[in-house]
Design a protein around this motif. Structure first.
Motif, mmCIF file in Angstrom:
data_model
loop_
_atom_site.group_PDB
_atom_site.id
_atom_site.type_symbol
_atom_site.label_atom_id
_atom_site.label_comp_id
_atom_site.label_asym_id
_atom_site.label_seq_id
_atom_site.Cartn_x
_atom_site.Cartn_y
_atom_site.Cartn_z
ATOM 1 N N ALA A 183 21.187 -16.597 -3.199
ATOM 2 C CA ALA A 183 21.412 -17.147 -4.687
ATOM 3 C C ALA A 183 20.492 -16.491 -5.311
ATOM 4 C CB ALA A 183 20.745 -18.571 -4.357
ATOM 5 N N ALA A 184 20.899 -16.503 -6.822
ATOM 6 C CA ALA A 184 20.138 -15.565 -7.647
ATOM 7 C C ALA A 184 18.619 -15.951 -7.675
ATOM 8 C CB ALA A 184 20.613 -16.081 -9.524
ATOM 9 N N ASP A 185 18.097 -17.096 -7.450
ATOM 10 C CA ASP A 185 16.343 -17.282 -7.594
ATOM 11 C C ASP A 185 15.811 -16.882 -6.214
ATOM 12 O OD1 ASP A 185 17.931 -19.192 -5.877
ATOM 13 O OD2 ASP A 185 16.014 -20.775 -6.186
ATOM 14 N N LYS A 186 16.701 -16.268 -5.403
ATOM 15 C CA LYS A 186 16.299 -15.725 -4.093
ATOM 16 C C LYS A 186 16.102 -14.203 -4.020
ATOM 17 C CE LYS A 186 15.830 -19.533 -1.280
ATOM 18 N NZ LYS A 186 15.139 -20.484 -2.277
ATOM 19 N N ALA A 187 16.811 -13.679 -5.127
ATOM 20 C CA ALA A 187 16.907 -12.159 -5.004
ATOM 21 C C ALA A 187 15.749 -11.382 -4.888
ATOM 22 C CB ALA A 187 18.158 -11.741 -6.101
ATOM 23 N N SER A 188 14.591 -12.054 -5.656
ATOM 24 C CA SER A 188 13.455 -11.242 -5.822
ATOM 25 C C SER A 188 12.739 -10.964 -4.548
ATOM 26 C CB SER A 188 12.650 -11.727 -7.105
ATOM 27 O OG SER A 188 12.509 -13.258 -6.597
ATOM 28 N N SER A 189 13.039 -11.542 -3.467
ATOM 29 C CA SER A 189 12.447 -11.371 -2.272
ATOM 30 C C SER A 189 13.041 -10.151 -1.308
ATOM 31 C CB SER A 189 12.608 -12.734 -1.236
ATOM 32 O OG SER A 189 12.346 -13.510 -1.975
ATOM 33 N N TYR A 190 14.079 -9.670 -1.953
ATOM 34 C CA TYR A 190 14.828 -8.677 -1.238
ATOM 35 C C TYR A 190 14.891 -7.228 -1.887
ATOM 36 C CZ TYR A 190 16.545 -12.683 1.646
ATOM 37 O OH TYR A 190 16.552 -13.810 2.457
ATOM 38 N N GLY A 191 15.696 -6.342 -1.143
ATOM 39 C CA GLY A 191 16.031 -5.119 -1.878
ATOM 40 C C GLY A 191 17.492 -5.340 -2.262
#
Ligand code: UTP
Length: 297
Positions: free
Chosen positions: A165-173
């Motif tokens: 989900a877009a709001d989770k992307a900042s936890s990953y590469g």
């Protein structure tokens, strides 16, 4: 045709702070899902994919992890004497061939990229796999095998990806996608933990990689990146900048982030329900538990 991938690096030198106090004395990789430590799931996946050499990047306090791979002669003798064949088979399945495992020390937790770089002298000019034991994957065929088969077609470097989900992307590469070919995508770039709202796609990189030897050379040049750590993502992104291919594979299967408490709990339930000898009683227990909780609400 690219060269066969026969070596895998397992970076296990992280501090595991999300599992304190347990990780004060137990390496995170020894924590068990049902009755098998996380590291065993990773080793089994690597073996199924044809990996022959297993390189562990360890650190202080990981002695239990090294001991885990020793043959347990006394235990085997005792089980043999008592005729406990099933347990003996279970134990023997964990035995590793002499010389198949190497341990390299990362003296300071400077990041995943640095941990991988610590193994550089154990690799020749060949592609290699990197497996993060925190990511446990239920998949058939196992995720790394899917990647090796795809890599035989594409060459270059390959990362396992999943949609988030877009709001989770900042936890990953996250991959910047140049060409979407279905299961395989060609990357135009890669960003580690993009700021919220800036992720170039919803394809997050998870802990399985097949990397070209040039990634090691890129790591030679790297300085600390996101979070002050030397990032593997940056070294893979450099491949693209230098004109070499990087692909993402949408693997088939379910990934559990066992480096987080919620992921570990979810995996415990999922793997418990996979086991023939447990699933009946365990699913009854879970259904009853949920009914009681709902009734109490
Ligand atoms: P994580 O950052 O997810 O794990 O690293 P961690 O540092 O062990 O755990 P927390 O965040 O403190 O709870 C991902 C993988 O990279 C390895 C870790 O062991 C883990 O398998 N790693 C990370 C290293 O080997 N060395 C490092 O310097 C950093």
């Amino acid at each position: 045709m690219s060269r066969k991938v026969t070596k895998a690096i397992f970076p296990v030198a992280g501090l595991g702070t999300r599992f304190l106090p347990a990780t004060k004395s137990i390496p995170k990789e020894i924590m068990t899902l049902v009755d098998r430590p996380l590291i065993q799931y990773a080793i089994d996946e690597a073996r199924a994919a044809g990996i022959k050499e297993f390189i562990f990047v360890t650190s202080r306090g990981k002695g239990a992890l090294e001991d885990y791979f020793d043959h347990a002669h006394e235990l085997e003798a005792s089980l043999r004497e008592k005729g406990k064949k099933d347990l003996l088979d279970t134990l023997r399945a964990t035995n590793m061939e002499s010389g198949a495992i190497a341990y390299i020390r990362q003296h300071k937790a400077l990041g995943l990229g640095h941990a991988v770089w610590c193994a550089r002298r154990l690799l020749a000019d060949e592609p290699f796999a990197v497996i993060l034991t925190d990511d446990v994957i239920l998949g058939e065929p196992p995720c790394l095998q899917q990647m090796i088969e795809a890599h035989e077609e594409t060459g270059g470097s390959m990362v396992a990806t999943m949609e988030v989900a877009a709001d989770k992307a900042s936890s990953y590469g996250v991959l910047d996608v140049a060409e979407d070919m279905g299961a395989i995508v060609r990357a135009r770039g890669m960003v580690e933990k993009p700021a919220p709202g800036t992720a170039p796609s919803n394809l997050a990189v998870i802990g399985r990689y097949i990397l070209a030897p040039t990634v090691m050379q890129n790591l030679n040049k790297l300085r600390a990146g996101s979070g002050g750590e030397i990032q593997l993502t940056d070294a893979i992104a450099d491949e693209i900048t230098e004109g070499r291919d990087v692909f993402g594979l949408r693997f088939r299967g379910q990934r559990f982030d066992c480096g987080s408490k919620i992921g570990f709990l979810q995996a415990t339930v999922a793997f418990g329900l996979e086991r023939d000898e447990l699933k009946g009683e365990f699913s009854d227990y879970l259904s009853n538990l949920m009914s009681v909780r709902r009734a109490a609400e």
